[in-house]
Design an enzyme around this catalytic site. Structure first.
Site, short mmCIF file in Angstrom:
data_model
loop_
_atom_site.label_atom_id
_atom_site.label_comp_id
_atom_site.label_asym_id
_atom_site.label_seq_id
_atom_site.Cartn_x
_atom_site.Cartn_y
_atom_site.Cartn_z
N LYS A 111 -2.51 33.64 70.04
CA LYS A 111 -3.37 35.40 69.97
C LYS A 111 -3.59 35.71 68.86
O LYS A 111 -4.60 36.67 68.87
CB LYS A 111 -2.56 35.83 71.46
CG LYS A 111 -2.64 35.36 72.75
CD LYS A 111 -3.10 35.63 73.91
CE LYS A 111 -2.80 34.56 74.79
NZ LYS A 111 -2.47 35.45 76.38
N LYS A 191 -4.43 24.03 77.00
CA LYS A 191 -4.35 24.60 78.51
C LYS A 191 -5.26 25.57 79.00
O LYS A 191 -6.47 26.35 78.56
CB LYS A 191 -2.77 25.40 78.46
CG LYS A 191 -2.60 26.61 78.17
CD LYS A 191 -1.31 27.50 78.61
CE LYS A 191 -2.27 28.86 77.95
NZ LYS A 191 -1.08 29.66 79.93
N LYS A 194 -6.68 32.19 81.77
CA LYS A 194 -7.51 32.46 82.22
C LYS A 194 -9.17 33.28 80.97
O LYS A 194 -10.30 33.14 81.54
CB LYS A 194 -7.11 34.34 82.44
CG LYS A 194 -6.12 34.02 84.02
CD LYS A 194 -5.92 35.16 84.45
CE LYS A 194 -4.79 35.27 84.76
NZ LYS A 194 -3.30 35.59 84.12
N1 AQP Z 1 -2.61 25.83 82.11
C1 AQP Z 1 -1.14 26.20 82.45
N2 AQP Z 1 -0.49 25.42 83.25
C2 AQP Z 1 0.88 25.80 84.19
N3 AQP Z 1 1.21 26.81 84.05
C3 AQP Z 1 0.49 27.37 83.85
N4 AQP Z 1 0.93 29.33 83.47
C4 AQP Z 1 -0.82 29.46 83.21
N5 AQP Z 1 -1.16 28.79 82.86
C5 AQP Z 1 -0.78 27.65 82.61
C6 AQP Z 1 1.28 29.82 83.89
O1 AQP Z 1 0.94 30.87 84.84
C7 AQP Z 1 2.07 32.35 84.95
C8 AQP Z 1 1.03 33.77 84.96
O2 AQP Z 1 0.86 33.01 84.02
P1 AQP Z 1 -0.17 34.12 82.98
O3 AQP Z 1 -1.55 34.53 83.60
O4 AQP Z 1 1.05 35.75 82.77
O5 AQP Z 1 -0.06 34.80 81.76
P2 AQP Z 1 -0.66 32.81 80.58
O6 AQP Z 1 0.11 32.10 80.73
O7 AQP Z 1 -1.08 34.05 80.00
O8 AQP Z 1 -1.85 32.65 81.46
P3 AQP Z 1 -3.19 32.35 80.74
O9 AQP Z 1 -4.28 31.99 82.50
O10 AQP Z 1 -3.18 31.89 80.00
O11 AQP Z 1 -3.88 34.39 80.34
P4 AQP Z 1 -4.62 34.34 79.64
O12 AQP Z 1 -5.60 33.67 79.09
O13 AQP Z 1 -4.72 35.97 79.70
O14 AQP Z 1 -3.65 34.52 78.34
C9 AQP Z 1 3.32 31.87 84.24
O15 AQP Z 1 4.21 31.06 84.39
C10 AQP Z 1 2.33 30.53 83.41
O16 AQP Z 1 3.39 30.33 82.38
#
Ligand code: AQP
Length: 323
Positions: A111, A191, A194
């Site tokens: 990030k 992966k 969002k």
């Molecule tokens: N691709 C994924 N596969 C499996 N698990 C996932 N999680 C996120 N992406 C995947 C799990 O979802 C939970 C909540 O995630 P989050 O939104 O708090 O954080 P993140 O991992 O940062 O999710 P994003 O979608 O990648 O958000 P951004 O893009 O905003 O950083 C967690 O338990 C995570 O493991």
């Protein structure tokens, strides 16, 4: 019952990765643990965001999770910034967190690279706040996707450092992985996330779904319809495993490996199955978005009971530390 804690960022509509990596597992654990789920808005401000959208995003995160199956009767759902003890404990725990370990974190590296001009201390100390989120409720179990395992390992270490200094006050949390802990994005390389344009959200209409699936990457060795493909090398097949029946998996595997069906037909089956998963969630979301009072009450009740637990832990922590 052991206490379970997990969080989700209000950084956009939740997607298939969040659902299969985290939320579908959370739903199965309701009733087996004392469950607390948090919309982690303080984590979401570690990258650039639109302040005018934040309240809407928080509200939508609550709606998304309830629509996806988190029953507020069986768990607490609340917003992180409504319980100030999270950040209070985070400061204390930062004094037990090693800088070398924090800079080793994959998410920090990714990030801070992705948001170079905005690489900040919050991004760096993200895992400390995450440790406080869990420890303030003496959480023992943390269901997460694979991307978060490194952070939970570090949380154990931070808690251990604190306990070594002041006695066994905070439990060492253990991660609980879902059976599908890592869902890849539509690009097939990263992966599903969002903040990246590689996700299938839980609100896509059938048309939107097809628009995303039709151009999505498949087995790159399959250039023409008559070339047989290898499902093991195809991201679409990994999606099929999430939503398709055994018979469909068999049909798709046979069709792909013998060039009996093309990627178009394979994706059509996938699209139908994703649509069946998403439709009831989307319908429920549509209703809940209009029921503001209900959703805000859920969040208020959640925050109220969480504040009580958080205050007790802070008192205990401060007393042990001579503060
Ligand atoms: N691709 C994924 N596969 C499996 N698990 C996932 N999680 C996120 N992406 C995947 C799990 O979802 C939970 C909540 O995630 P989050 O939104 O708090 O954080 P993140 O991992 O940062 O999710 P994003 O979608 O990648 O958000 P951004 O893009 O905003 O950083 C967690 O338990 C995570 O493991």
């Amino acid at each position: 019952m052991k206490r379970l804690f997990s969080g989700i960022q209000p950084s956009g509509t939740i997607h298939i990765g969040n659902y299969f990596g985290a939320i579908s597992n959370w739903i199965k654990l309701l009733g087996k643990y004392d469950c607390i789920f948090c919309i982690v808005d303080y984590h979401a401000i570690t990258i650039p965001y639109d302040k005018d959208m934040m309240q809407q995003r928080i509200f939508e995160a609550a709606v998304d999770n309830i629509s996806a199956g988190l029953d507020p009767e069986k768990c607490k759902i609340f917003v992180q910034s409504h319980v100030p003890e999270h950040t209070e404990l985070a400061w204390i725990l930062s004094c037990f967190s090693r800088m070398g370990e924090l800079s080793r974190m994959t998410q920090f590296k990714q990030k801070s690279e992705q948001h170079k001009a905005h690489a900040n201390c919050g991004l760096y100390t993200y895992p400390v706040l995450q440790t406080a989120d869990i420890a303030i409720y003496k959480g023992e179990v943390v269901p997460v996707g694979e991307d978060q395992v490194q952070h939970i390992e570090l949380a154990r270490e931070i808690v251990r450092n604190f306990n070594t200094a002041f006695g066994d006050i905070l439990p060492e949390p253990a991660e609980l992985l879902s059976p599908t802990p890592r869902i890849m994005g539509l690009d097939g390389d990263n992966k599903m996330s969002k903040s990246m344009n590689n996700h299938i959200s839980l609100t896509e209409t059938d048309e939107e779904l097809w628009k995303k699936l039709a151009p999505a990457k498949t087995d790159t060795n399959r250039q023409r319809l008559k070339d047989p493909g290898d499902p093991a090398k195809c991201n679409m097949f990994s999606y099929h495993k999430l939503v398709s029946s055994d018979d469909e998996l068999k049909q798709v595997t046979e069709g792909c490996t013998t060039a009996g069906i093309g990627c178009f037909d394979c994706k059509k089956i996938l699209c139908k199955n994703f649509s069946e998963l998403i439709r009831p969630i989307r319908d429920k979301k549509e209703k809940l978005m209009k029921d503001r009072d209900y959703v805000l009450n859920v969040l208020n009740d959640g925050a109220e009971s969480c504040r009580k637990i958080a205050k007790e832990t802070m008192n205990e922590v401060k007393k042990a530390m001579g503060l």
